[in-house]
Structure formats: structure tokens, C-alpha cells
Design an enzyme around this catalytic site. Structure first.
Site, PDB file in Angstrom:
ATOM      1  N   HIS A  91       0.857  -1.175   0.000  1.00 12.09           N
ATOM      2  CA  HIS A  91       0.000   0.000   0.000  1.00 12.09           C
ATOM      3  C   HIS A  91       0.900   1.234   0.000  1.00 12.09           C
ATOM      4  O   HIS A  91       2.062   1.175   0.428  1.00 12.09           O
ATOM      5  CB  HIS A  91      -0.889   0.003   1.240  1.00 12.09           C
ATOM      6  CG  HIS A  91      -1.955  -1.037   1.229  1.00 12.09           C
ATOM      7  ND1 HIS A  91      -3.080  -0.960   2.015  1.00 12.09           N
ATOM      8  CD2 HIS A  91      -2.074  -2.202   0.531  1.00 12.09           C
ATOM      9  CE1 HIS A  91      -3.845  -2.016   1.808  1.00 12.09           C
ATOM     10  NE2 HIS A  91      -3.255  -2.788   0.903  1.00 12.09           N
ATOM     11  N   GLU A  93       1.162   3.871   1.831  1.00 13.49           N
ATOM     12  CA  GLU A  93       1.749   4.252   3.113  1.00 13.49           C
ATOM     13  C   GLU A  93       2.894   3.318   3.497  1.00 13.49           C
ATOM     14  O   GLU A  93       3.938   3.771   3.981  1.00 13.49           O
ATOM     15  CB  GLU A  93       0.694   4.246   4.229  1.00 13.49           C
ATOM     16  CG  GLU A  93      -0.428   5.241   4.017  1.00 13.49           C
ATOM     17  CD  GLU A  93      -1.628   4.690   3.266  1.00 13.49           C
ATOM     18  OE1 GLU A  93      -2.724   5.233   3.444  1.00 13.49           O
ATOM     19  OE2 GLU A  93      -1.475   3.717   2.485  1.00 13.49           O
ATOM     20  N   CYS A 124      -2.150  -0.240   7.271  1.00 15.97           N
ATOM     21  CA  CYS A 124      -1.287   0.945   7.174  1.00 15.97           C
ATOM     22  C   CYS A 124      -1.290   1.729   8.474  1.00 15.97           C
ATOM     23  O   CYS A 124      -0.251   2.239   8.897  1.00 15.97           O
ATOM     24  CB  CYS A 124      -1.728   1.819   6.007  1.00 15.97           C
ATOM     25  SG  CYS A 124      -1.468   1.020   4.405  1.00 15.97           S
TER      26      CYS A 124
END
Length: 194
Positions: A91, A93, A124
């Protein structure tokens, strides 16, 4: 006489320019911008996170971007790379946190902030807490993400349930053997808490 030599008769004295000549004006070295000026000149972190999200959405990736900032300066950025990397944890992040840790040489990002194009998902958010990031800024929220097919509501619900009540079958086994790893950790005088 060589006018570039700047002397008369080899005596090392500087020649005075005639009326139709001018002394060259020294060019000052460019000043180093101060931290405030660098921050003002840097792209807005949230704008950058959103641009990364839009760019990531085009080739079939997830529409998410993140930027990590320390002391007003951008450290790094990340875009969702789940599809392109085949890594379900990639992801935006997480990508940004991994890069910031690499660049800064530490897992402790407590002097950093993260700007995300969307409210971080539970994974995240966990990584942000583990990295000790001091502040999260986000553009869209979880409801906006759910509206386009990224619904994390079930994850938030699952986290609140006892492991035995979760939809994902979870069974605890070999606890006594597992505790030996923790005992080894506690016995290590060189352990470094994180």
C-alpha cells in the site's frame, strides 16, 4: 602587455582600468536556501500524494499515494504497488514508510508526518503506529474509499472481535514453545526495543 595578467611591467601591481573599460563585477555564489524557503519551494505534500494516487490508478494500480515529511521537507513518497509488485502489503503508506526508514536509516520515524491521499487502512494505520509517525494527514476517508470498492469496514469489525470469533479461522497452538522466542528476547542483553 597582456591585460588579463593584470600587472604592469611584471611588478605584480594591478592595472587601473581605462574609462572605456569596466572592472568585472564578481558574481556572488548562490545562497543556500534556508529550511523555511526550501519548505515553501517544495511541492505541497498532500497535492503530491493525490498526484501519485491519480498516476497509480491509471496503469491498473490502486488509487493511493503517500508522502513522508520531516521538518517541513519531503523525505520520500510512495504509490500503491499491490498489483505491479504482486505484494498485497504494498500500500502507498507502507511503500513510503519502508523508503523513509531506508533513507533515514531508522525504524523510528517519530519526527515525521505522513500525508496520504486516503485515510489509512487498518494495516497501514498499524504500520504508522509502529513507525511512531507523529501525525497523519489524509484527503479522502474510509467511506470515500468504500464507495469505489475499497471497503475496510469488515477489517475494523474483525479487529474488535476475539480471535475465535473472527471470520478468518484462527487457532492458537504451541504456546509454550512460542514463548521460548520471547524468553530468548528478554535474555538478550543487546536487544533493541522497538
Amino acid at each position: 602587455m597582456n591585460s588579463d595578467a593584470g600587472d604592469q611591467g611584471g611588478k605584480g601591481r594591478r592595472r587601473k582600468p581605462s574609462d572605456d573599460e569596466t572592472e568585472p563585477t564578481p558574481v556572488p555564489a548562490p545562497a543556500e536556501p534556508d529550511a523555511k524557503q526550501q519548505a515553501e519551494d517544495a511541492p505541497d505534500p498532500m497535492e503530491l500524494a493525490i498526484r501519485l494516487a491519480k498516476r497509480s490508478a491509471k496503469p491498473g494500480g490502486g488509487p493511493f499515494g503517500a508522502v513522508i515529511v520531516r521538518d517541513g521537507a519531503i523525505v520520500c513518497s510512495g504509490a500503491n504497488a499491490v498489483v505491479s509488485s504482486g505484494d498485497p502489503t504494498a500500500h502507498a503508506e507502507i511503500v513510503a514508510i519502508r523508503e523513509a526508514a531506508r533513507i533515514l536509516g531508522t525504524f523510528d520515524l517519530s519526527d515525521c508526518e505522513i500525508f496520504a491521499s486516503c485515510e489509512p487502512c487498518p494495516m497501514c494505520l498499524g504500520a504508522i503506529y509502529w513507525a511512531r509517525i507523529k501525525r497523519v494527514w489524509y484527503a479522502c476517508d474510509r467511506d470515500d474509499a468504500a464507495a469505489v470498492g475499497f471497503d475496510d469496514a469488515f477489517l475494523y469489525d474483525e479487529i474488535e472481535r476475539k480471535p475465535s470469533k473472527r471470520k478468518l479461522p484462527m487457532r492458537r497452538v504451541l504456546r509454550k514453545k512460542g514463548l521460548k522466542a520471547f524468553q530468548a528476547w528478554l535474555a538478550n542483553p543487546d536487544r533493541r526495543a522497538y
